[in-house]
Design a protein around this motif. Sequence first.
Motif, mmCIF file in Angstrom:
data_model
loop_
_atom_site.group_PDB
_atom_site.id
_atom_site.type_symbol
_atom_site.label_atom_id
_atom_site.label_comp_id
_atom_site.label_asym_id
_atom_site.label_seq_id
_atom_site.Cartn_x
_atom_site.Cartn_y
_atom_site.Cartn_z
ATOM 1 N N ARG A 80 0.844 -1.212 0.000
ATOM 2 C CA ARG A 80 0.000 0.000 0.000
ATOM 3 C C ARG A 80 0.871 1.251 0.000
ATOM 4 O O ARG A 80 0.555 2.245 -0.662
ATOM 5 N N SER A 81 1.968 1.208 0.732
ATOM 6 C CA SER A 81 2.809 2.397 0.857
ATOM 7 C C SER A 81 3.458 2.797 -0.467
ATOM 8 O O SER A 81 3.628 3.980 -0.753
ATOM 9 N N VAL A 82 3.809 1.798 -1.304
ATOM 10 C CA VAL A 82 4.511 2.133 -2.548
ATOM 11 C C VAL A 82 3.590 2.756 -3.581
ATOM 12 O O VAL A 82 4.053 3.228 -4.628
ATOM 13 N N LEU A 83 2.302 2.807 -3.305
ATOM 14 C CA LEU A 83 1.392 3.547 -4.180
ATOM 15 C C LEU A 83 1.754 5.031 -4.210
ATOM 16 O O LEU A 83 1.396 5.750 -5.143
ATOM 17 N N LEU A 84 2.474 5.476 -3.182
ATOM 18 C CA LEU A 84 2.846 6.885 -3.081
ATOM 19 C C LEU A 84 4.227 7.186 -3.673
ATOM 20 O O LEU A 84 4.717 8.299 -3.551
ATOM 21 N N ILE A 85 4.840 6.181 -4.291
ATOM 22 C CA ILE A 85 6.191 6.370 -4.815
ATOM 23 C C ILE A 85 6.164 6.341 -6.332
ATOM 24 O O ILE A 85 5.667 5.386 -6.935
ATOM 25 N N ARG A 86 6.708 7.389 -6.931
ATOM 26 C CA ARG A 86 6.856 7.401 -8.378
ATOM 27 C C ARG A 86 8.027 6.509 -8.780
ATOM 28 O O ARG A 86 8.884 6.182 -7.963
ATOM 29 N N GLU A 87 8.065 6.165 -10.065
ATOM 30 C CA GLU A 87 9.066 5.212 -10.566
ATOM 31 C C GLU A 87 10.491 5.643 -10.225
ATOM 32 O O GLU A 87 11.328 4.835 -9.863
ATOM 33 N N SER A 88 10.781 6.939 -10.356
ATOM 34 C CA SER A 88 12.150 7.424 -10.167
ATOM 35 C C SER A 88 12.471 7.766 -8.703
ATOM 36 O O SER A 88 13.617 8.045 -8.371
ATOM 37 N N ASP A 89 11.458 7.770 -7.834
ATOM 38 C CA ASP A 89 11.679 8.142 -6.430
ATOM 39 C C ASP A 89 12.391 7.027 -5.677
ATOM 40 O O ASP A 89 12.241 5.849 -5.980
ATOM 41 N N LYS A 90 13.168 7.420 -4.678
ATOM 42 C CA LYS A 90 13.817 6.442 -3.801
ATOM 43 C C LYS A 90 13.453 6.794 -2.360
ATOM 44 O O LYS A 90 14.301 7.248 -1.586
ATOM 45 N N LYS A 91 12.205 6.625 -2.036
ATOM 46 C CA LYS A 91 11.720 6.944 -0.697
ATOM 47 C C LYS A 91 11.725 5.697 0.175
ATOM 48 O O LYS A 91 11.193 4.656 -0.209
ATOM 49 N N PRO A 92 12.315 5.769 1.366
ATOM 50 C CA PRO A 92 12.345 4.592 2.233
ATOM 51 C C PRO A 92 11.041 4.402 2.993
ATOM 52 O O PRO A 92 10.284 5.359 3.206
ATOM 53 N N ILE A 93 10.790 3.181 3.387
ATOM 54 C CA ILE A 93 9.729 2.930 4.348
ATOM 55 C C ILE A 93 10.388 2.832 5.715
ATOM 56 O O ILE A 93 11.432 2.186 5.879
ATOM 57 N N ILE A 94 9.830 3.547 6.691
ATOM 58 C CA ILE A 94 10.421 3.620 8.028
ATOM 59 C C ILE A 94 9.676 2.667 8.953
ATOM 60 O O ILE A 94 8.446 2.680 9.030
ATOM 61 N N MET A 95 10.438 1.838 9.664
ATOM 62 C CA MET A 95 9.876 0.949 10.677
ATOM 63 C C MET A 95 10.220 1.507 12.051
ATOM 64 O O MET A 95 11.404 1.629 12.391
ATOM 65 N N ASP A 96 9.203 1.857 12.814
ATOM 66 C CA ASP A 96 9.378 2.307 14.197
ATOM 67 C C ASP A 96 8.880 1.178 15.097
ATOM 68 O O ASP A 96 7.674 0.994 15.292
ATOM 69 N N ILE A 97 9.831 0.399 15.612
ATOM 70 C CA ILE A 97 9.497 -0.830 16.328
ATOM 71 C C ILE A 97 9.539 -0.589 17.822
ATOM 72 O O ILE A 97 10.560 -0.192 18.384
ATOM 73 N N LYS A 98 8.381 -0.843 18.455
ATOM 74 C CA LYS A 98 8.271 -0.705 19.906
ATOM 75 C C LYS A 98 7.743 -2.006 20.491
ATOM 76 O O LYS A 98 7.789 -3.040 19.827
#
Length: 368
Positions: A268-286
């Motif tokens: 679901r999150s990668v729906l917000l990423i364009r082909e050329s973008d390099k946006k990370p997904i952040i894991m905040d683990i508690k």
Amino acid sequence: MKLSFQKSNLLNGINIVSKAVPSKTTMPILECILIDATEEEIKLTANDMELAIETKVEGSILEKGKICIDAKLFSEIIRKLPDSEVIIEEKDEKIAILCEKANFSISGRRGDDFAYMPSVETDQYICLSQFTLKETIRQTIFSIAVNENNKLMTGELFEIEGNQLKVVSLDGHRISIRNVELKDSYEKKKVVVPGKTLIEISRILPGDADKDVYIFFSKNHILFEFDQTMVLSRLIEGEYFKIDQMISSDFETKITVNKKDILDSIERSVLLIRESDKKPIIMDIKEESMELSLNSVIGSMKEDILIHKKGKDILIGFNPRFLIDALRVIDDEEITIYMVNSKAPCFIRDEENQYIYLILPVNFNVSR
């Protein structure tokens, strides 16, 4: 030469060997498929000098012989014919293709000019099921490098020791490892198989759990034999990377999570990423949950997932597509992820180490 086939049998054979026909070459003979009916069987062969495929086709030999036919033209003609008997007749390098009322006449090339597959000794080999090989390729092939800056990265390591087969791929950002238990024990062997070869094998391999693949090794080649087909490939030369030095059993944080939950969230999150973008997904683990978040020029997304955690809290970022690639090929309902810190690789692996996926984290800026 005069041969008779059912169209479906002939077309299936053409589709199999066409995987070894080069798209571009300065040698016209390599653009051809060899039809060899000089003995008691009809064999089709294609060979681009790096990869060669030979398959036996069911049909009747009315007159023995052999001829080379342009692969693309041959495939297109047979594909367009009615689902009926196909007659192929050759005389003086002229080929007649007959099916019901259709009658083609095309030029061929001398069969003797074709580059045959080199022979491979059969004393060094392993055996495993078609299903196991097909799955092993599927679960590792996505980690090979697509460029040739380091040719070893464009292939996969096949390492045999006793009754264990280890298959490894890496591209500099991630490593995929599958450990397979074989039915028998074999002498130690270590080779690097081109990724292109494995991709084509996975496409033509039926994947039957009750049928075997025999894999033979020589100094420079590897041969896969299954059903009525043989696939021969050159090996990639060089010493493969020391994988064991990259794999650690240390961890500061260990989480167990439902695979479908985390995979669906990342997809679901990668729906917000364009082909050329390099946006990370952040894991905040508690303690009992993990927040997944992603920000891009399109928008932002946050989602909480229940987890079982052992060890320290951690905030870490990854290329989401690398996680998706690994998670999609894992069949377990729950997965375990091991992490040391936000700069060190994470490991996704099962307790038996049948699979190990190492993924490097990425740097990110986030306000907490």
